[in-house]
Write an enzyme that holds these catalytic residues in place. Structure first.
Site, PDB file in Angstrom:
ATOM      1  N   GLY A 174       0.806  -1.235   0.000  1.00 30.53           N
ATOM      2  CA  GLY A 174       0.000   0.000   0.000  1.00 30.53           C
ATOM      3  C   GLY A 174       0.829   1.271   0.000  1.00 30.53           C
ATOM      4  O   GLY A 174       0.300   2.349   0.282  1.00 30.53           O
ATOM      5  N   ALA A 175       2.118   1.185  -0.271  1.00 31.57           N
ATOM      6  CA  ALA A 175       2.961   2.394  -0.245  1.00 31.57           C
ATOM      7  C   ALA A 175       4.074   2.274  -1.272  1.00 31.57           C
ATOM      8  O   ALA A 175       5.031   1.523  -1.085  1.00 31.57           O
ATOM      9  CB  ALA A 175       3.568   2.603   1.142  1.00 31.57           C
ATOM     10  N   GLY A 176       3.912   2.996  -2.395  1.00 30.44           N
ATOM     11  CA  GLY A 176       4.932   3.004  -3.439  1.00 30.44           C
ATOM     12  C   GLY A 176       5.497   4.400  -3.558  1.00 30.44           C
ATOM     13  O   GLY A 176       6.441   4.769  -2.855  1.00 30.44           O
ATOM     14  N   GLU A 219      12.333   3.736  -8.607  1.00 29.12           N
ATOM     15  CA  GLU A 219      13.010   4.876  -7.959  1.00 29.12           C
ATOM     16  C   GLU A 219      12.340   6.217  -8.248  1.00 29.12           C
ATOM     17  O   GLU A 219      13.006   7.205  -8.570  1.00 29.12           O
ATOM     18  CB  GLU A 219      14.497   4.862  -8.307  1.00 29.12           C
ATOM     19  CG  GLU A 219      15.145   3.652  -7.640  1.00 29.12           C
ATOM     20  CD  GLU A 219      16.585   3.454  -7.958  1.00 29.12           C
ATOM     21  OE1 GLU A 219      17.331   4.435  -7.886  1.00 29.12           O
ATOM     22  OE2 GLU A 219      16.959   2.310  -8.286  1.00 29.12           O
ATOM     23  N   GLY A 220      11.036   6.205  -8.171  1.00 30.14           N
ATOM     24  CA  GLY A 220      10.247   7.424  -8.418  1.00 30.14           C
ATOM     25  C   GLY A 220       9.746   7.417  -9.839  1.00 30.14           C
ATOM     26  O   GLY A 220      10.536   7.492 -10.786  1.00 30.14           O
ATOM     27  N   THR A 221       8.422   7.331  -9.995  1.00 29.84           N
ATOM     28  CA  THR A 221       7.874   7.265 -11.359  1.00 29.84           C
ATOM     29  C   THR A 221       8.156   8.570 -12.110  1.00 29.84           C
ATOM     30  O   THR A 221       8.498   9.594 -11.494  1.00 29.84           O
ATOM     31  CB  THR A 221       6.341   7.055 -11.314  1.00 29.84           C
ATOM     32  OG1 THR A 221       5.748   8.222 -10.734  1.00 29.84           O
ATOM     33  CG2 THR A 221       5.958   5.817 -10.528  1.00 29.84           C
ATOM     34  N   LEU A 244       9.454  -3.391 -37.070  1.00 30.95           N
ATOM     35  CA  LEU A 244       9.599  -4.848 -37.248  1.00 30.95           C
ATOM     36  C   LEU A 244       8.252  -5.528 -37.512  1.00 30.95           C
ATOM     37  O   LEU A 244       8.220  -6.662 -38.007  1.00 30.95           O
ATOM     38  CB  LEU A 244      10.284  -5.470 -36.026  1.00 30.95           C
ATOM     39  CG  LEU A 244      11.806  -5.579 -36.150  1.00 30.95           C
ATOM     40  CD1 LEU A 244      12.478  -4.224 -35.952  1.00 30.95           C
ATOM     41  CD2 LEU A 244      12.386  -6.581 -35.169  1.00 30.95           C
TER      42      LEU A 244
HETATM   43  C1  LIG Z   1      11.055  -3.835 -11.584  1.00 27.28           C
HETATM   44  C2  LIG Z   1      10.828  -3.130 -10.287  1.00 27.28           C
HETATM   45  C3  LIG Z   1      11.823  -3.141  -9.301  1.00 27.28           C
HETATM   46  C4  LIG Z   1      11.629  -2.516  -8.070  1.00 27.28           C
HETATM   47  N1  LIG Z   1      12.610  -2.608  -7.101  1.00 27.28           N
HETATM   48  C5  LIG Z   1      12.367  -2.097  -5.863  1.00 27.28           C
HETATM   49  C6  LIG Z   1      13.311  -2.294  -4.780  1.00 27.28           C
HETATM   50  O1  LIG Z   1      14.375  -2.913  -4.965  1.00 27.28           O
HETATM   51  N2  LIG Z   1      13.005  -1.808  -3.558  1.00 27.28           N
HETATM   52  C7  LIG Z   1      11.848  -1.125  -3.311  1.00 27.28           C
HETATM   53  O2  LIG Z   1      11.625  -0.699  -2.168  1.00 27.28           O
HETATM   54  N3  LIG Z   1      10.930  -0.925  -4.312  1.00 27.28           N
HETATM   55  C8  LIG Z   1      11.153  -1.408  -5.570  1.00 27.28           C
HETATM   56  N4  LIG Z   1      10.221  -1.248  -6.567  1.00 27.28           N
HETATM   57  C9  LIG Z   1       8.972  -0.548  -6.286  1.00 27.28           C
HETATM   58  C10 LIG Z   1       8.905   0.846  -6.915  1.00 27.28           C
HETATM   59  O3  LIG Z   1       9.736   1.733  -6.209  1.00 27.28           O
HETATM   60  C11 LIG Z   1       7.418   1.285  -6.882  1.00 27.28           C
HETATM   61  O4  LIG Z   1       6.728   0.453  -7.804  1.00 27.28           O
HETATM   62  C12 LIG Z   1       7.266   2.735  -7.271  1.00 27.28           C
HETATM   63  O5  LIG Z   1       7.697   3.555  -6.208  1.00 27.28           O
HETATM   64  C13 LIG Z   1       5.820   3.105  -7.621  1.00 27.28           C
HETATM   65  O6  LIG Z   1       4.953   2.697  -6.620  1.00 27.28           O
HETATM   66  P1  LIG Z   1       3.618   1.904  -6.967  1.00 27.28           P
HETATM   67  O7  LIG Z   1       3.957   0.861  -7.944  1.00 27.28           O
HETATM   68  O8  LIG Z   1       2.982   1.524  -5.691  1.00 27.28           O
HETATM   69  O9  LIG Z   1       2.690   2.965  -7.713  1.00 27.28           O
HETATM   70  P2  LIG Z   1       1.825   4.127  -7.065  1.00 27.28           P
HETATM   71  O10 LIG Z   1       2.644   4.934  -6.125  1.00 27.28           O
HETATM   72  O11 LIG Z   1       0.572   3.542  -6.526  1.00 27.28           O
HETATM   73  O12 LIG Z   1       1.507   5.017  -8.319  1.00 27.28           O
HETATM   74  C14 LIG Z   1       0.517   4.671  -9.292  1.00 27.28           C
HETATM   75  C15 LIG Z   1       0.433   5.797 -10.318  1.00 27.28           C
HETATM   76  O13 LIG Z   1       0.041   7.019  -9.677  1.00 27.28           O
HETATM   77  C16 LIG Z   1       0.982   8.049  -9.934  1.00 27.28           C
HETATM   78  N5  LIG Z   1       1.112   8.895  -8.729  1.00 27.28           N
HETATM   79  C17 LIG Z   1       1.332   8.481  -7.460  1.00 27.28           C
HETATM   80  N6  LIG Z   1       1.413   9.549  -6.629  1.00 27.28           N
HETATM   81  C18 LIG Z   1       1.275  10.654  -7.389  1.00 27.28           C
HETATM   82  C19 LIG Z   1       1.278  12.061  -7.125  1.00 27.28           C
HETATM   83  N7  LIG Z   1       1.485  12.566  -5.898  1.00 27.28           N
HETATM   84  N8  LIG Z   1       1.084  12.898  -8.163  1.00 27.28           N
HETATM   85  C20 LIG Z   1       0.891  12.433  -9.430  1.00 27.28           C
HETATM   86  N9  LIG Z   1       0.875  11.106  -9.739  1.00 27.28           N
HETATM   87  C21 LIG Z   1       1.071  10.233  -8.743  1.00 27.28           C
HETATM   88  C22 LIG Z   1       2.293   7.317 -10.233  1.00 27.28           C
HETATM   89  O14 LIG Z   1       3.145   8.098 -11.037  1.00 27.28           O
HETATM   90  C23 LIG Z   1       1.785   6.083 -10.981  1.00 27.28           C
HETATM   91  O15 LIG Z   1       1.583   6.413 -12.304  1.00 27.28           O
HETATM   92  C24 LIG Z   1      10.413  -1.833  -7.818  1.00 27.28           C
HETATM   93  C25 LIG Z   1       9.412  -1.802  -8.804  1.00 27.28           C
HETATM   94  C26 LIG Z   1       9.604  -2.436 -10.021  1.00 27.28           C
HETATM   95  C27 LIG Z   1       8.525  -2.373 -11.064  1.00 27.28           C
END
Ligand SMILES: Cc1cc2nc3c(=O)[nH]c(=O)nc-3n(C[C@H](O)[C@H](O)[C@H](O)COP(=O)(O)OP(=O)(O)OC[C@H]3O[C@@H](n4cnc5c(N)ncnc54)[C@H](O)[C@@H]3O)c2cc1C
Length: 396
Positions: free
Chosen positions: A142-144, A376-378, A351
């Site tokens: 629940g925390a990305g 590392e931050g979308t 292709l």
């Molecule tokens: C291949 C892979 C490797 C990874 N490795 C690691 C790792 O080693 N360690 C670790 O801790 N994590 C890891 N992660 C997790 C990654 O850091 C998270 O997936 C990422 O931080 C995004 O979080 P979420 O997927 O929960 O998306 P969410 O935070 O739920 O975001 C969903 C969407 O909403 C948008 N959004 C969210 N908040 C805002 C806002 N304030 N304003 C505008 N738009 C917003 C986002 O841009 C995204 O498009 C990994 C992920 C992947 C896919």
């Protein structure tokens, strides 16, 4: 501003091209086909150790010298690391991330850790006898993006801490000697409640490792796990008591990302270059390059990749000189995956059915590249950071 790298780094870069062509690309394709990460006992990892991979940049005798700009330029050399990251990702980004080493937590341990913690957790990576991994676990189900929302609880119990919660998508964590786990002493405190812990493999309560299914980058494991009343000694609180005033834990995590975002951007450029090379090779073989519209599209992508690379190098140069690089790091991280995605997308278009069949490198690159916008931050979060900076608002 000088983006040149020293002769030794240039030599290493050339040596790794051979490794990339002969081992990384085939291994990445195989892992993709099998749908599972390279196992930790694969001989490839021992080869990497023999080549000097998997080492920490921390040196016990360096002490305070690390703080000076000159020393950092010599020892940190983000530009050389960046170009290496780009080139390894050109061959295969999933295989590159599977490589042994202290991982994403290394920077936080060096900058926030006590001397004892650096000794205990980084010394084995100075000259490793075998492949060893470290891992970093912030993300939760629940925390990305909103890292302040982490729910993993850290509860003080006598001399120890007890960790309770779930982590997801942590790279290399089931094979790691230690995982740098971020938790909170009180979720209502937001960032001020953050604490980081060095959790060792085998500590009771660190359990239920599950390798996630991914659309791409299958060569390395992204793993979820559980902390079920995991008891961690007080000495494993990163930085020790007293370090966490005024949200220092959260700042430590963010500093990690400021230094690694240019690297992630460079990795995206590497994937994008691989896709562009595939697209150009196919276009030439099919005599498509006589068409100026196709040449124009190829050139456009090449230009965007080049611009993203220069921006990443600028962010790395600033880091090497201990200068603020938040905007450049975010800009590079926002731009590079977009350019790389465009390259992979163009390759898929050119292709046509050859790519769509699902057994061509371009299709794998098309799937691999997506994660570069997420980790590392979308890209969206980078744009939020830059927009706040632009109008003079604090970091947020
Ligand atoms: C291949 C892979 C490797 C990874 N490795 C690691 C790792 O080693 N360690 C670790 O801790 N994590 C890891 N992660 C997790 C990654 O850091 C998270 O997936 C990422 O931080 C995004 O979080 P979420 O997927 O929960 O998306 P969410 O935070 O739920 O975001 C969903 C969407 O909403 C948008 N959004 C969210 N908040 C805002 C806002 N304030 N304003 C505008 N738009 C917003 C986002 O841009 C995204 O498009 C990994 C992920 C992947 C896919």
């Amino acid at each position: 501003m000088d983006f040149a790298i020293d002769a030794a780094s240039a030599h290493r870069l050339a040596a790794f091209d051979k490794l990339g062509r002969e081992q990384m690309r085939p291994l990445g394709l195989e892992a993709d086909r099998l749908g599972r990460p390279i196992p930790p006992d694969h001989p490839y990892f021992q080869t990497l150790i023999g080549m000097g991979f998997g080492r920490t940049r921390w040196r016990p005798d360096r002490g305070e010298q690390e703080g000076s700009a000159d020393a950092h330029d010599k020892v940190g050399n983000s530009r050389a690391t960046l170009l290496l990251s780009e080139q390894l990702s050109y061959w295969d980004r999933g295989v590159a991330v599977s490589a042994p080493g202290p991982g994403l937590g290394e920077g936080a341990i060096i900058s926030m850790g006590t001397e004892d913690q650096k000794q205990r957790y980084l010394t084995p990576f100075i000259n490793p006898d075998k492949p060893r991994w470290g891992a970093f676990a912030m993300t939760e189900p629940g925390a990305g993006s909103d890292v302040a929302a982490i729910q993993t609880r850290a509860i003080r119990d006598g001399e120890d801490w007890v960790l309770i919660g779930n982590k997801s998508f942590s790279g290399n964590s089931s094979r790691a000697d230690f995982i740098l786990v971020w938790a909170t002493v009180d979720p209502s405190l937001g960032r001020a409640g953050h604490r980081a812990f060095l959790v060792e493999h085998g500590m009771p309560g660190l359990q239920d490792f599950h390798i996630e299914r991914k659309m791409g980058l299958k060569a390395y494991e992204s793993t979820s796990f559980r902390l079920e009343e995991c008891r961690v000694p007080g000495a494993n609180l990163l930085g020790g008591e007293g370090h966490y005033e005024r949200g220092a834990g959260f700042k430590g995590a963010m500093n990690t990302f400021n230094s690694t975002r240019p690297m992630v951007a460079a990795m995206a450029v590497g994937i994008g270059r691989a896709a562009l090379d595939e697209a150009i090779a196919f276009a030439r073989a099919q005599d498509m390059t006589d068409d100026p519209r196709i040449r124009d599209r190829l050139e456009r992508v090449a230009r965007k990749l080049r611009a993203a690379r220069l921006l990443s190098l600028k962010a790395a140069w600033l880091a090497d000189h201990r200068r603020a690089n938040i905007v450049e790091a975010s800009m590079a991280k926002a731009l590079a995956p977009t350019a790389a995605f465009e390259a992979a997308s163009l390759g898929m278009e050119l292709l046509g059915v050859v790519g769509a069949r699902g057994d061509h490198l371009i299709e794998k690159l098309f799937r691999d590249v997506k994660a570069m916008d997420i980790v590392e931050g979308t890209g969206q979060i980078q744009r939020v950071i830059m927009a706040r900076k632009l109008v003079g608002l604090p970091h947020g």
